[in-house]
Write an enzyme that holds these catalytic residues in place. Structure first.
Site, PDB file in Angstrom:
ATOM      1  N   ASP A 289       0.824  -1.211   0.000  1.00  0.00           N
ATOM      2  CA  ASP A 289       0.000   0.000   0.000  1.00  0.00           C
ATOM      3  C   ASP A 289       0.859   1.263   0.000  1.00  0.00           C
ATOM      4  OD1 ASP A 289      -2.298  -1.482  -0.045  1.00  0.00           O
ATOM      5  OD2 ASP A 289      -2.684  -1.334   2.106  1.00  0.00           O
ATOM      6  N   GLY A 290       2.019   1.216   0.664  1.00  0.00           N
ATOM      7  CA  GLY A 290       2.881   2.394   0.715  1.00  0.00           C
ATOM      8  C   GLY A 290       3.348   2.831  -0.660  1.00  0.00           C
TER       9      GLY A 290
ATOM     10  N   ASN B 148      -5.109   8.674   1.759  1.00  0.00           N
ATOM     11  CA  ASN B 148      -5.479   8.088   3.051  1.00  0.00           C
ATOM     12  C   ASN B 148      -5.890   9.135   4.072  1.00  0.00           C
ATOM     13  OD1 ASN B 148      -5.265   5.414   2.429  1.00  0.00           O
ATOM     14  ND2 ASN B 148      -3.400   5.030   3.590  1.00  0.00           N
TER      15      ASN B 148
ATOM     16  N   ASP C 232      -1.783  14.358  20.801  1.00  0.00           N
ATOM     17  CA  ASP C 232      -0.577  14.223  19.989  1.00  0.00           C
ATOM     18  C   ASP C 232      -0.800  14.760  18.579  1.00  0.00           C
ATOM     19  OD1 ASP C 232       0.737  13.042  22.075  1.00  0.00           O
ATOM     20  OD2 ASP C 232       0.818  11.038  21.210  1.00  0.00           O
TER      21      ASP C 232
ATOM     22  N   THR D 186      -8.553   2.229   7.086  1.00  0.00           N
ATOM     23  CA  THR D 186      -7.847   1.007   7.484  1.00  0.00           C
ATOM     24  C   THR D 186      -6.371   1.269   7.758  1.00  0.00           C
ATOM     25  OG1 THR D 186      -7.457   0.463   5.144  1.00  0.00           O
ATOM     26  CG2 THR D 186      -9.413  -0.496   6.190  1.00  0.00           C
TER      27      THR D 186
ATOM     28  N   TYR E 297      -3.667   4.723   9.276  1.00  0.00           N
ATOM     29  CA  TYR E 297      -3.315   5.440  10.508  1.00  0.00           C
ATOM     30  C   TYR E 297      -4.555   5.712  11.354  1.00  0.00           C
ATOM     31  CZ  TYR E 297      -0.521   8.900  13.190  1.00  0.00           C
ATOM     32  OH  TYR E 297       0.151   9.593  14.158  1.00  0.00           O
TER      33      TYR E 297
ATOM     34  N   LEU F  71      -7.203   3.939  11.729  1.00  0.00           N
ATOM     35  CA  LEU F  71      -7.566   2.734  12.477  1.00  0.00           C
ATOM     36  C   LEU F  71      -6.697   2.595  13.719  1.00  0.00           C
ATOM     37  CD1 LEU F  71      -9.119   0.035  12.709  1.00  0.00           C
ATOM     38  CD2 LEU F  71      -7.374  -0.991  11.236  1.00  0.00           C
ATOM     39  N   SER F  72      -5.396   2.840  13.576  1.00  0.00           N
ATOM     40  CA  SER F  72      -4.482   2.754  14.716  1.00  0.00           C
ATOM     41  C   SER F  72      -4.817   3.792  15.790  1.00  0.00           C
ATOM     42  CB  SER F  72      -3.035   2.958  14.249  1.00  0.00           C
ATOM     43  OG  SER F  72      -2.653   1.979  13.315  1.00  0.00           O
TER      44      SER F  72
END
Length: 294
Positions: A65-66, A141, A171, A182, A184, A186-187
């Site tokens: 994906d990157g 994204n 942050d 799905t 960053y 999501l994290s």
């Protein structure tokens, strides 16, 4: 939608980073494309991509994906469909595995592939005087406004269509597309969103309040993120698009974020089942999933 290749152009094979199995995957893909009478060129640097993209009817990235994110802005701006061969880990957006390369080449020759258009975000940095900067940037994204120094939280305002949504001590804050839900987002605790939904998500990153949660908005709204001082002190901040380069931003400046007019056309070999993709990629476990025969 079904699509067919432009015979006057070539297929760009994008290999921007060395990965295990890359050379063999490129060899197989070039062989299969040639077997079906399709021309191709190998693109190994971002500069080469900028020079070659007008010659390409379609781009195929080799990585994960990157790699697709790195290519996505140029592909969207030039209206070039994007396929991905997964040499990485998750591969939420990728089209196929190395084992399916003959099938991909056949589908490209026959026009027997599907595409779906993914929404993108347009970002403009606004000056202290409120005037827009000279450059607009695109993100597939997410856009993140985050602290520049570890160990220090930052303060910022999020406005929706000119009205204050919230003042965050965190942050940072993410603004994400459905495709980015799905990643960053999501994290950071954001929701999973169906790819074709017409929404954006505003998600705080590690907020210093248990009640600060992700907010889902119609993608017709304009979002403005403003860095703020706290008790007369400003902790430095940066903003990033799809986790790529980080750009500094100062108090008084802001980010204007809205749905971009451009979309990214992603290539698929078959109709996508997003629920099945989530189960496979995120390794969900629970009650046994019945087969089609049960």
């Amino acid at each position: 939608m079904l699509a067919r290749m432009n015979p006057s152009k070539v297929i760009g094979l994008v290999a921007l980073a060395e990965k295990p199995g890359l050379a063999e995957a490129l060899r197989i893909m070039r062989r299969e494309l040639a077997r079906h009478g399709l021309g191709s060129c190998v693109i190994e640097t971002p500069d080469a991509l900028e020079q070659c993209i007008t010659r390409c009817s379609l781009l195929v990235t080799f990585g994960g994906d990157g790699t697709m994110l790195t290519v996505s802005t140029l592909a969207a701006m030039h209206h070039v469909p994007l396929a991905g061969v997964n040499l990485g880990r998750l591969g939420f957006m990728t089209t196929c595995s190395v084992q399916e390369l003959p099938l991909l080449a056949y589908a490209l020759q026959e026009g027997a592939y599907l595409t779906d258009d993914r929404s993108m975000l347009e970002v403009v940095k606004m000056g202290v005087d409120g005037s827009p900067g000279p450059l607009r940037k695109l993100a597939l994204n997410e856009v993140s406004l985050i602290r520049a120094q570890s160990g220090k939280m930052v303060d910022l305002d999020a406005e929706i269509d000119g009205e204050l949504l919230n003042r965050y001590h965190a942050d940072g804050v993410l603004v994400s597309t459905p495709t980015g839900s799905t990643a960053y987002s999501l994290s950071a605790g954001g929701p999973l969103v169906w790819p074709m939904s017409r929404v954006v998500c505003v998600t705080p990153i590690c907020p210093h309040s248990l009640t600060n949660r992700s907010v889902v908005l119609p993608d017709t709204m304009t979002i403005r993120l403003r860095p703020r001082e706290r008790r007369g002190r400003f902790d430095s901040m940066v903003y990033s698009l799809d986790g790529r380069s980080a750009y500094p931003i100062e108090v008084g400046e802001s980010l204007m974020i809205r749905k971009a007019p451009e979309t990214l056309s992603l290539v698929h070999l078959r109709k996508q089942n997003f629920g099945a993709l989530l189960r496979a990629k995120l390794r969900w476990q629970g009650a046994e999933i019945p087969t089609d025969d049960e």
